[in-house]
Design a protein around this motif. Structure first.
Motif, PDB file in Angstrom:
ATOM      1  N   VAL A  23       0.827 -91.409 -86.444  1.00  0.00           N
ATOM      2  CA  VAL A  23      -0.191 -91.533 -87.501  1.00  0.00           C
ATOM      3  C   VAL A  23      -1.568 -91.752 -86.893  1.00  0.00           C
ATOM      4  O   VAL A  23      -2.561 -91.145 -87.318  1.00  0.00           O
ATOM      5  CB  VAL A  23       0.167 -92.685 -88.460  1.00  0.00           C
ATOM      6  N   ALA A  24      -1.636 -92.604 -85.868  1.00  0.00           N
ATOM      7  CA  ALA A  24      -2.933 -92.968 -85.287  1.00  0.00           C
ATOM      8  C   ALA A  24      -3.615 -91.795 -84.609  1.00  0.00           C
ATOM      9  O   ALA A  24      -4.856 -91.766 -84.510  1.00  0.00           O
ATOM     10  CB  ALA A  24      -2.755 -94.108 -84.280  1.00  0.00           C
ATOM     11  N   ARG A  25      -2.845 -90.808 -84.118  1.00  0.00           N
ATOM     12  CA  ARG A  25      -3.484 -89.689 -83.446  1.00  0.00           C
ATOM     13  C   ARG A  25      -3.595 -88.437 -84.304  1.00  0.00           C
ATOM     14  O   ARG A  25      -3.956 -87.366 -83.797  1.00  0.00           O
ATOM     15  CB  ARG A  25      -2.839 -89.388 -82.105  1.00  0.00           C
ATOM     16  N   LEU A  26      -3.322 -88.539 -85.584  1.00  0.00           N
ATOM     17  CA  LEU A  26      -3.604 -87.429 -86.485  1.00  0.00           C
ATOM     18  C   LEU A  26      -5.060 -86.959 -86.406  1.00  0.00           C
ATOM     19  O   LEU A  26      -5.322 -85.756 -86.475  1.00  0.00           O
ATOM     20  CB  LEU A  26      -3.270 -87.816 -87.930  1.00  0.00           C
ATOM     21  N   PRO A  27      -6.043 -87.878 -86.261  1.00  0.00           N
ATOM     22  CA  PRO A  27      -7.437 -87.422 -86.182  1.00  0.00           C
ATOM     23  C   PRO A  27      -7.725 -86.457 -85.040  1.00  0.00           C
ATOM     24  O   PRO A  27      -8.711 -85.718 -85.088  1.00  0.00           O
ATOM     25  CB  PRO A  27      -8.226 -88.732 -86.002  1.00  0.00           C
ATOM     26  N   ILE A  28      -6.895 -86.441 -83.994  1.00  0.00           N
ATOM     27  CA  ILE A  28      -7.122 -85.526 -82.878  1.00  0.00           C
ATOM     28  C   ILE A  28      -7.232 -84.085 -83.375  1.00  0.00           C
ATOM     29  O   ILE A  28      -8.062 -83.308 -82.897  1.00  0.00           O
ATOM     30  CB  ILE A  28      -5.983 -85.648 -81.841  1.00  0.00           C
ATOM     31  N   SER A  29      -6.388 -83.738 -84.346  1.00  0.00           N
ATOM     32  CA  SER A  29      -6.373 -82.366 -84.851  1.00  0.00           C
ATOM     33  C   SER A  29      -7.178 -82.200 -86.137  1.00  0.00           C
ATOM     34  O   SER A  29      -7.233 -81.097 -86.684  1.00  0.00           O
ATOM     35  CB  SER A  29      -4.922 -81.928 -85.112  1.00  0.00           C
ATOM     36  N   MET A  30      -7.793 -83.268 -86.617  1.00  0.00           N
ATOM     37  CA  MET A  30      -8.480 -83.217 -87.902  1.00  0.00           C
ATOM     38  C   MET A  30      -9.994 -83.296 -87.808  1.00  0.00           C
ATOM     39  O   MET A  30     -10.708 -82.682 -88.608  1.00  0.00           O
ATOM     40  CB  MET A  30      -7.987 -84.359 -88.803  1.00  0.00           C
ATOM     41  N   VAL A  31     -10.508 -84.053 -86.838  1.00  0.00           N
ATOM     42  CA  VAL A  31     -11.930 -84.411 -86.873  1.00  0.00           C
ATOM     43  C   VAL A  31     -12.829 -83.205 -86.634  1.00  0.00           C
ATOM     44  O   VAL A  31     -13.769 -82.956 -87.403  1.00  0.00           O
ATOM     45  CB  VAL A  31     -12.234 -85.539 -85.874  1.00  0.00           C
ATOM     46  N   THR A  32     -12.602 -82.454 -85.551  1.00  0.00           N
ATOM     47  CA  THR A  32     -13.522 -81.352 -85.256  1.00  0.00           C
ATOM     48  C   THR A  32     -13.499 -80.299 -86.360  1.00  0.00           C
ATOM     49  O   THR A  32     -14.553 -79.803 -86.775  1.00  0.00           O
ATOM     50  CB  THR A  32     -13.183 -80.703 -83.904  1.00  0.00           C
ATOM     51  N   LEU A  33     -12.307 -79.972 -86.855  1.00  0.00           N
ATOM     52  CA  LEU A  33     -12.223 -79.023 -87.965  1.00  0.00           C
ATOM     53  C   LEU A  33     -12.864 -79.601 -89.213  1.00  0.00           C
ATOM     54  O   LEU A  33     -13.577 -78.907 -89.948  1.00  0.00           O
ATOM     55  CB  LEU A  33     -10.768 -78.654 -88.223  1.00  0.00           C
ATOM     56  N   GLY A  34     -12.637 -80.882 -89.458  1.00  0.00           N
ATOM     57  CA  GLY A  34     -13.245 -81.534 -90.613  1.00  0.00           C
ATOM     58  C   GLY A  34     -14.755 -81.546 -90.553  1.00  0.00           C
ATOM     59  O   GLY A  34     -15.442 -81.379 -91.573  1.00  0.00           O
ATOM     60  N   ILE A  35     -15.306 -81.736 -89.349  1.00  0.00           N
ATOM     61  CA  ILE A  35     -16.763 -81.691 -89.180  1.00  0.00           C
ATOM     62  C   ILE A  35     -17.292 -80.304 -89.504  1.00  0.00           C
ATOM     63  O   ILE A  35     -18.295 -80.151 -90.207  1.00  0.00           O
ATOM     64  CB  ILE A  35     -17.146 -82.110 -87.746  1.00  0.00           C
ATOM     65  N   VAL A  36     -16.614 -79.280 -89.000  1.00  0.00           N
ATOM     66  CA  VAL A  36     -17.056 -77.906 -89.270  1.00  0.00           C
ATOM     67  C   VAL A  36     -17.013 -77.616 -90.764  1.00  0.00           C
ATOM     68  O   VAL A  36     -17.957 -77.041 -91.333  1.00  0.00           O
ATOM     69  CB  VAL A  36     -16.187 -76.903 -88.489  1.00  0.00           C
ATOM     70  N   LEU A  37     -15.938 -78.017 -91.429  1.00  0.00           N
ATOM     71  CA  LEU A  37     -15.815 -77.776 -92.862  1.00  0.00           C
ATOM     72  C   LEU A  37     -16.896 -78.514 -93.649  1.00  0.00           C
ATOM     73  O   LEU A  37     -17.510 -77.955 -94.564  1.00  0.00           O
ATOM     74  CB  LEU A  37     -14.427 -78.207 -93.345  1.00  0.00           C
ATOM     75  N   LEU A  38     -17.144 -79.771 -93.300  1.00  0.00           N
ATOM     76  CA  LEU A  38     -18.138 -80.561 -94.022  1.00  0.00           C
ATOM     77  C   LEU A  38     -19.544 -80.027 -93.800  1.00  0.00           C
ATOM     78  O   LEU A  38     -20.291 -79.773 -94.760  1.00  0.00           O
ATOM     79  CB  LEU A  38     -18.058 -82.027 -93.569  1.00  0.00           C
ATOM     80  N   VAL A  39     -19.928 -79.853 -92.552  1.00  0.00           N
ATOM     81  CA  VAL A  39     -21.305 -79.456 -92.247  1.00  0.00           C
ATOM     82  C   VAL A  39     -21.597 -78.051 -92.746  1.00  0.00           C
ATOM     83  O   VAL A  39     -22.662 -77.780 -93.325  1.00  0.00           O
ATOM     84  CB  VAL A  39     -21.583 -79.574 -90.731  1.00  0.00           C
ATOM     85  N   SER A  40     -20.654 -77.122 -92.549  1.00  0.00           N
ATOM     86  CA  SER A  40     -20.898 -75.756 -93.004  1.00  0.00           C
ATOM     87  C   SER A  40     -20.974 -75.683 -94.526  1.00  0.00           C
ATOM     88  O   SER A  40     -21.756 -74.892 -95.079  1.00  0.00           O
ATOM     89  CB  SER A  40     -19.797 -74.827 -92.483  1.00  0.00           C
ATOM     90  N   THR A  41     -20.183 -76.500 -95.208  1.00  0.00           N
ATOM     91  CA  THR A  41     -20.217 -76.503 -96.672  1.00  0.00           C
ATOM     92  C   THR A  41     -21.531 -77.073 -97.192  1.00  0.00           C
ATOM     93  O   THR A  41     -22.137 -76.531 -98.128  1.00  0.00           O
ATOM     94  CB  THR A  41     -19.039 -77.322 -97.235  1.00  0.00           C
ATOM     95  N   ARG A  42     -21.987 -78.164 -96.592  1.00  0.00           N
ATOM     96  CA  ARG A  42     -23.174 -78.840 -97.084  1.00  0.00           C
ATOM     97  C   ARG A  42     -24.476 -78.176 -96.636  1.00  0.00           C
ATOM     98  O   ARG A  42     -25.488 -78.264 -97.324  1.00  0.00           O
ATOM     99  CB  ARG A  42     -23.167 -80.308 -96.623  1.00  0.00           C
TER     100      ARG A  42
END
Length: 407
Positions: A23-42
């Motif tokens: 559970v603690a290392r789920l962010p390894i695969s989530m953060v960079t993609l999440g940043i791209v999704l957030l920044v590109s959307t906004r």
């Protein structure tokens, strides 16, 4: 297979800390993609999204080894919890900056803080396994469990962050990553019985000993080529699916690749292999390079699916062997640092691999770009087969643990 895994997970505390670590290392695969999704959307800018993502990744790579060294010296419970709090705060402020339209470089600075503080959970969990496993032959199974956990993270994480960011809210994916990091890390550090004792002065007094650079140095170079292979293949696969007009299926293709690795990891953990870690790593890396070679010639989506699935079978065995080799080489009091060095080498290769493949895609198309990860695999295999000709038969001088401490 079931009995082998039952033996490992039946060790006191093993199932709890392994599940917490997943559970603690789920962010390894989530953060960079999440940043791209957030920044590109906004903002509508993929270049800005890429730069914020890079601002997160670079400090993460730079600070991973010093942070792991600090964990070894001061203990997991004293380092991981403050680190994950800083990680969560930095990422939350980055999200706020993007959402409120704060100017550059404010989002980059907060992303950098978050990346620098991201705990090396995978290394810490493997250090716990190294401490509690009484039979070193069972350690292969333990490392296979963590390899399977890693693949699970890379199957679940990207799909989860994409669904949350696109169907719920652009902030939801990264918010989930923060919650997973905080909850998983808190659960991990709460488990004191399996925590390796710190090696720093005044904390057990164990001598750290040499880290074994004659193995770790070339192994990290090989890990860098693996990072190029992974980062390049991911971008190439997305572009390949887009060229065929099936871009939404790119995640499916990458998931199948990870699934092949996961299944191979399960098999490796269940069988007793006679070959040593060094031989398994060398041949695993060469096999991966060979399995990547047909990809530039493929024009069918379904044939690509089959070939990626098969190529995935070489990933986990190679990574499991590399971790086992590190565990055999470094002193027990520096195991977190040793594993972090090689994993940082792998992470450092991802961005260059993606960048080079991007250039090749623009110039020659997606299929040709698969030569980049294939070539990286062959370079890594060449290093693996030539870097240790005088190391055969040499064993690492691991200091004996003090009386009363496991392992």
């Amino acid at each position: 297979m079931i009995s082998t895994y039952r033996r490992a997970l039946g060790l006191p505390g093993a199932l709890a800390f392994s599940a917490s670590g997943l559970v603690a290392r789920l962010p390894i695969s989530m953060v960079t993609l999440g940043i791209v999704l957030l920044v590109s959307t906004r903002t509508g800018s993929y270049s800005l999204a890429g730069s914020v993502s890079a601002a997160y990744l670079v400090p993460n790579a730079v600070c991973a080894v010093p942070l792991a060294r600090l964990v070894d010296r001061r203990g997991q419970s004293r380092v991981l919890l403050p680190a994950v709090l800083v990680f969560g705060l930095g990422l939350s402020l980055m999200m706020t900056a993007v959402e409120l339209g704060w100017p550059t470089p404010v989002p980059h600075l907060f992303a950098a803080v978050s990346g620098a503080a991201m705990p090396q959970i995978g290394s810490c969990v493997r250090a716990r396994w190294s401490r509690i496993v009484p039979d070193k032959r069972l350690l292969q199974t333990a490392f296979a469990i963590e390899a399977v956990a890693d693949e699970t993270v890379f199957i679940v994480g990207p799909a989860l962050v994409t669904l949350l960011a696109t169907l719920l809210h652009p902030l939801a994916g990264l918010g989930c990553a923060v919650v997973a990091a905080l909850a998983g890390t808190a659960a991990l550090v709460a488990q004191k019985a399996t925590e390796p004792p710190p090696s720093g002065a005044g904390h057990g007094g164990r001598q750290a000993g040499p880290i074994g650079w004659w193995v770790i140095g070339p192994l990290t170079a090989c890990a860098f080529t693996l990072g190029i292979l992974f980062g390049g293949a991911e971008v190439a696969t997305v572009a390949f699916a887009e060229e065929l007009g099936r871009k939404p299926l790119s995640g499916f293709l990458l998931g199948v690749w990870a699934l092949g690795s996961l299944l191979a990891g399960l098999v490796v953990g269940a069988v007793r292999l006679r070959a040593g870690s060094a031989a398994r790593f060398r041949w695993g890396l060469l096999s991966l390079a060979l399995l990547m070679t047909p990809l530039p010639f493929v024009q069918s989506l379904w044939l690509m699916t089959v070939l990626l699935f098969l190529a995935g079978f070489a990933i986990s065995p190679t990574l499991i062997a590399s971790v086992a080799w590190v565990e055999e080489t470094v002193p027990s009091s520096r195991i977190t640092e040793g594993i972090a060095i090689t994993t940082t080498g792998l992470a450092a290769g991802v961005a260059p691999g993606a960048a080079v493949v991007g250039v090749v895609i623009d110039a020659y198309g997606a299929s040709v770009s698969y030569w980049v990860p294939a070539a990286a695999g062959f370079v890594g295999a060449a290093v693996a087969f030539t870097a240790w000709p005088w190391q055969r038969g040499r064993t690492a001088a691991r200091p004996v643990a003090p009386s009363g401490s496991p392992g």
